[in-house]
Structure formats: structure tokens, C-alpha cells
Design a protein around this motif. Structure first.
Motif, PDB file in Angstrom:
ATOM      1  N   GLU A  76      29.313  15.802  53.507  1.00 35.10           N
ATOM      2  CA  GLU A  76      28.945  16.902  54.395  1.00 35.10           C
ATOM      3  C   GLU A  76      29.045  18.260  53.715  1.00 35.10           C
ATOM      4  O   GLU A  76      28.272  19.171  54.034  1.00 35.10           O
ATOM      5  CB  GLU A  76      29.809  16.859  55.656  1.00 35.10           C
ATOM      6  CG  GLU A  76      29.583  15.593  56.482  1.00 35.10           C
ATOM      7  CD  GLU A  76      30.438  15.558  57.726  1.00 35.10           C
ATOM      8  OE1 GLU A  76      31.258  16.483  57.917  1.00 35.10           O
ATOM      9  OE2 GLU A  76      30.288  14.612  58.513  1.00 35.10           O
ATOM     10  N   ASP A  77      29.983  18.416  52.803  1.00 34.78           N
ATOM     11  CA  ASP A  77      30.124  19.681  52.081  1.00 34.78           C
ATOM     12  C   ASP A  77      29.241  19.634  50.837  1.00 34.78           C
ATOM     13  O   ASP A  77      29.708  19.458  49.713  1.00 34.78           O
ATOM     14  CB  ASP A  77      31.595  19.910  51.704  1.00 34.78           C
ATOM     15  CG  ASP A  77      31.842  21.299  51.121  1.00 34.78           C
ATOM     16  OD1 ASP A  77      30.858  22.027  50.865  1.00 34.78           O
ATOM     17  OD2 ASP A  77      33.020  21.646  50.909  1.00 34.78           O
ATOM     18  N   GLU A 160      26.957  22.717  54.462  1.00 31.89           N
ATOM     19  CA  GLU A 160      26.041  21.579  54.456  1.00 31.89           C
ATOM     20  C   GLU A 160      24.691  21.965  53.864  1.00 31.89           C
ATOM     21  O   GLU A 160      24.085  21.190  53.122  1.00 31.89           O
ATOM     22  CB  GLU A 160      25.841  21.050  55.877  1.00 31.89           C
ATOM     23  CG  GLU A 160      24.845  19.899  55.953  1.00 31.89           C
ATOM     24  CD  GLU A 160      24.553  19.444  57.365  1.00 31.89           C
ATOM     25  OE1 GLU A 160      23.699  18.548  57.520  1.00 31.89           O
ATOM     26  OE2 GLU A 160      25.148  19.994  58.316  1.00 31.89           O
TER      27      GLU A 160
END
Length: 240
Positions: A76-77, A160
Motif C-alpha cells: 500500500e505504501d 499509495e
């Protein structure tokens, strides 16, 4: 100056799982993208940035089997994934592209890198004011700028989507907005759904066998000659 293209790619797409390894003419979509990017004269390396999740083991296996550099980071990062990949491979300049853009034109990438060389330390992008088709998104980011936004961006959305923080701070970060001479922003040439895949499949099947180095111009000419192809995904809404 070490210029590295980093392609974010994962298997867990919500609308079309496993899309980057779907095959056309017996080859993965990702292989076409890597082949096309490697034609760039201004690039030194191509890196696939995927995730640490087990579902993405096939991407790593594909990279290993095809001698492609890769990095595994947070799902997600994505911003941290880019930054860490850039650190690992000692990038001075990062060309950011995504794995759902298999038709990317190396001439456009080279043109944008040349613009960066004339304007060092600038963020060079063709997604600020869209005139290129969806599926031809390219961003050139100097490492120091990537480092800064990695340190400053805090929202989950910005981390994101990697460069939204940068684009929203355009008065703070020096920016070059690249536009096409013809507005092609209504063309959807990305792969996010099965309908998108069918269009890309048709384009590759029509163009690649006789002209593996086909350009965006060749794609546009094909679609002009066969306008019904555009109906394959005309109803698909872009997620963002």
C-alpha cells in the motif's frame, strides 16, 4: 547520471487480478512493456517494484527467469517502495511508470528525459494536464525530490499514489508539464479490466508481428482505421 525506470506491478488488482502476467501471442504483458522501455536510449536500468506479499511471487519468478531487476516492498505504501528501490539501485533519476501500461512509447520517454536534462532537478510529467492516452503515463523524478516527498507525504492516499503530494505542491517543487501536440486523452490504452485487456490484445496482435517497435502514432493510426476497437472498453470508467 544513473537513470532508472521503475515499474510498479502486482498481481492483486481488484478489477483484473494477475493482469501484468496475462499473455498475448504467448508472452506476458509485462514482457512487452519491459522490451519497449529497454529501447530507450537514455535509460540505464529497468526495475520491477512489486510487493512482499506471497501473491506476487510469480512476478519475482518472472523477473528472475528473464534477468530483470526487481525490488519487493510495501503493497500500500507505494511511495516507500519506489524510494527503497531507487536507493537499492542507486538511481539519480527515476522514470516512474506502472505495470498496466504495456504500450508505452520509448520515444516519448526519451523526449521527457531530454527535457529533464535541460531542466535538472525538475519533476517532469505528462499527467498534470492530460493530453496523452491513459496507458502512456510517464513521470521523471530526481532522486532528491523523491526522497523529499517520501519524508514529507503523510496521507495514505499520497503514499499509495506516489506523486499526488508532489503535484499538489507544484508551487513548492519545480515542475515541467509535458503535453502532446494532439489531445489523445480520450483514448484508454491502459489495462485495468478484461475489456481493457481485450483492446490491448487486439492492438498487439495487429501491430507487433510486423513491427515490434510500433509507436503511439502507429497505435492511433490503427484505431483510426478500425474505430470499432475503441468500443471494446469505451464504457470503462477510470478509477481516479
Amino acid at each position: 547520471m544513473n537513470v532508472i525506470a521503475i515499474i510498479q506491478a502486482r498481481m492483486g488488482s481488484n478489477r483484473l487480478p494477475g493482469k501484468v502476467l496475462r499473455k498475448v501471442l504467448g508472452r506476458e504483458l509485462l514482457s512487452y512493456q519491459v522490451e519497449r522501455i529497454r529501447r530507450c536510449n537514455q535509460l540505464h536500468q529497468v526495475v520491477i517494484a512489486t510487493t512482499t506479499k506471497a501473491i506476487d511471487h510469480p512476478i519475482v519468478e518472472y523477473c528472475v527467469n528473464n534477468q530483470i531487476l526487481y525490488y519487493r516492498g510495501d503493497e500500500e505504501d507505494v511511495l516507500s517502495r519506489y524510494y527503497e528501490a531507487a536507493v537499492k539501485y542507486q538511481a539519480d533519476v527515476i522514470v516512474r511508470v506502472t505495470g498496466d501500461c504495456p504500450l508505452l512509447d520509448p520515444e516519448i520517454i526519451d523526449h521527457m528525459i531530454a527535457m529533464y536534462e535541460k531542466n535538472p532537478n525538475h519533476y517532469v510529467s505528462n499527467v498534470i494536464h492530460r493530453t496523452f492516452p491513459r496507458g502512456f503515463d510517464i513521470e521523471i523524478i530526481p532522486f532528491q525530490l523523491l526522497k523529499e516527498i517520501n519524508e514529507q507525504a503523510t496521507s495514505a492516499y499520497d503514499r499509495e499514489h506516489v506523486t499526488t503530494f508532489l503535484r499538489n505542491q507544484s508551487t513548492t517543487f519545480p515542475t515541467i508539464d509535458v503535453t502532446n501536440e494532439r489531445d489523445l486523452s480520450n483514448y484508454r490504452l491502459t489495462v485495468d479490466t478484461f475489456e481493457d485487456f481485450k483492446l490491448i490484445q487486439k492492438i498487439i496482435e495487429e501491430l507487433y508481428p510486423n513491427n515490434p517497435s510500433f509507436s503511439l502514432k502507429d497505435v492511433v493510426e490503427l484505431l483510426a482505421s478500425q474505430p470499432k476497437l475503441l468500443q471494446l472498453n469505451a464504457h470503462i470508467e477510470q478509477k481516479r
